[in-house]
Write an enzyme that holds these catalytic residues in place. Structure first.
Site, PDB file in Angstrom:
ATOM      1  N   SER A 223       0.866  -1.089  -0.048  1.00  8.95           N
ATOM      2  CA  SER A 223       0.065   0.111  -0.026  1.00  8.95           C
ATOM      3  C   SER A 223       0.853   1.179  -0.007  1.00  8.95           C
ATOM      4  O   SER A 223       1.915   1.299   0.700  1.00  8.95           O
ATOM      5  CB  SER A 223      -0.725  -0.200   1.364  1.00  8.95           C
ATOM      6  OG  SER A 223      -1.459   1.351   1.361  1.00  8.95           O
TER       7      SER A 223
ATOM      8  N   GLU B 292       0.369   3.760   1.697  1.00  9.94           N
ATOM      9  CA  GLU B 292       0.040   4.258   2.956  1.00  9.94           C
ATOM     10  C   GLU B 292       1.417   4.004   3.750  1.00  9.94           C
ATOM     11  O   GLU B 292       2.066   4.326   4.703  1.00  9.94           O
ATOM     12  CB  GLU B 292      -0.862   3.487   3.891  1.00  9.94           C
ATOM     13  CG  GLU B 292      -2.001   4.001   3.415  1.00  9.94           C
ATOM     14  CD  GLU B 292      -2.378   5.584   4.000  1.00  9.94           C
ATOM     15  OE1 GLU B 292      -1.995   5.871   5.084  1.00  9.94           O
ATOM     16  OE2 GLU B 292      -3.359   6.112   3.369  1.00  9.94           O
TER      17      GLU B 292
ATOM     18  N   TYR C 170      -1.856   0.242  10.316  1.00  9.39           N
ATOM     19  CA  TYR C 170      -2.118  -0.571   9.179  1.00  9.39           C
ATOM     20  C   TYR C 170      -0.982  -0.383   8.342  1.00  9.39           C
ATOM     21  O   TYR C 170      -0.532  -1.317   7.781  1.00  9.39           O
ATOM     22  CB  TYR C 170      -3.544   0.147   8.607  1.00  9.39           C
ATOM     23  CG  TYR C 170      -3.468  -0.309   6.978  1.00  9.39           C
ATOM     24  CD1 TYR C 170      -3.974  -1.531   6.601  1.00  9.39           C
ATOM     25  CD2 TYR C 170      -3.132   0.475   5.952  1.00  9.39           C
ATOM     26  CE1 TYR C 170      -4.241  -1.797   5.435  1.00  9.39           C
ATOM     27  CE2 TYR C 170      -3.269   0.294   4.683  1.00  9.39           C
ATOM     28  CZ  TYR C 170      -3.729  -1.098   4.230  1.00  9.39           C
ATOM     29  OH  TYR C 170      -3.664  -1.337   2.948  1.00  9.39           O
TER      30      TYR C 170
END
Length: 331
Positions: free
Chosen positions: A130, A132, A153
């Site tokens: 990801s 992120e 996460y």
């Protein structure tokens, strides 16, 4: 005829990927969690009776927290390719349930990699990494950009990313990472900000809600279409050598820009309908993500097809239709 196993098949990406692989003649198996309510609505349209001799789509109960179930499904299905998309994938929620997020998103990956390693079969593995993971690193972000995760996460995804590389180097597994930037669609979960916006518009026009409540409107994201991004996943596993690729549009838009575009499609001013709720702010924010997918465009021959504006329109139209409201209706 190839066989694929997809974790997270009932999610947005899993459903689009299943459609793509079936269109290419694959036999597709999906891992689903047992629940007291059905959660298969995104794949119901491609489900067939397992007794049908022409059926190429199968679902299996299992869980990323249970290594034995993963091993059994891997043994039963004998896949050529494993697409690991399953995760606790909501960033804001990961602050509330960090241990669970780490277990499913992080350790779930090692359970699959271990099952593949022990099977001794020639299986290609795709890890859904990801954007992120980049966190507060300066844009544009590419494969060489250092990670600075800003949520449980994202930290879990960094762990899983390096696990894939470690198993590639230590055991010579074909383990590849697709570092996907934000990708949306009408199938996006209703708690993700883009879908909250488009669904909120539909509910406001349908007179079901008066306001839409959001958090940080200044965060900038590189938003693409999930249908385009699953094609990149497939291309990554068709390479002769496992590698890691950033998948992104190369454009970045703020939440406020998404709001403006979405509300303008129905002739409304978002400022009259949006209220800020502090509960939706993250303890640590990712301010600016913009991906550089030059490597994927050169090696994979991949590029996005759906523009930002077309994506917003697609999502607004879908949610208006779901509420029984004609597109273009003004409040």
């Amino acid at each position: 005829m190839k066989t694929a196993l997809i974790t997270g098949i009932t999610g947005q990406d899993g459903s689009y990927l299943a459609e793509l692989l079936l269109s290419k003649g694959y036999i597709v198996h999906g891992l689903i969690r047992r629940a007291s309510t059905f959660n298969t609505h995104r794949v119901d349209h491609i489900y067939r009776d397992p007794h049908d001799p022409q059926n190429k789509f199968f679902l299996h109960y299992g869980d990323l927290s249970d290594g034995s179930s993963i091993s059994e499904i891997l043994k039963k299905t004998e896949p050529d390719e494993v697409y690991h998309l399953g995760a606790q994938s909501h960033v804001r929620t990961s602050f509330d349930i960090p241990e669970y997020t780490a277990d499913i998103t992080g350790l779930g990956t090692i359970r699959i990699l271990e099952a593949i390693r022990r099977s001794k079969n020639d299986i290609k593995f795709y890890q859904a990494s990801s954007s992120e993971m980049f966190g507060s690193s300066s844009p544009p972000q590419n494969e060489q950009t250092p990670f600075h995760p800003r949520s449980p996460y994202a930290c879990s995804k960094v762990f899983a990313y390096h696990l894939a590389i470690n198993y590639r180097e230590a055991y010579n597994l074909f383990a590849a990472n697709g570092i996907l930037f934000n990708h949306e669609s009408p199938r996006r979960g209703e708690t993700f900000v883009t879908r909250k916006i488009t669904r909120g518009i539909a509910r406001i026009i349908a007179k079901k809600d008066e306001y839409l409540y959001l958090g940080n409107l200044e965060a900038k994201r590189d938003w693409g279409y999930a249908g385009d991004f699953v094609d990149a996943m497939w291309r990554i596993l068709q390479q002769e050598k496992a590698d890691d690729f950033v998948i992104a549009t190369g454009e970045s838009h703020s939440v406020k820009e998404f709001l403006t575009e979405a509300f303008s499609l129905v002739g409304l001013n978002w400022q009259e309908y949006v209220k800020i709720d502090p509960r939706y702010f993250r303890p640590s924010e990712v301010d600016f993500l913009k991906g550089d997918s030059s490597k994927a465009r050169t090696i994979l021959g991949w590029k996005p097809k759906i523009s930002f504006n077309d994506l917003v329109k697609m999502m607004v139209e879908s949610d208006l239709k779901a509420e029984g409201v004609s597109f273009g209706t003004k409040n």
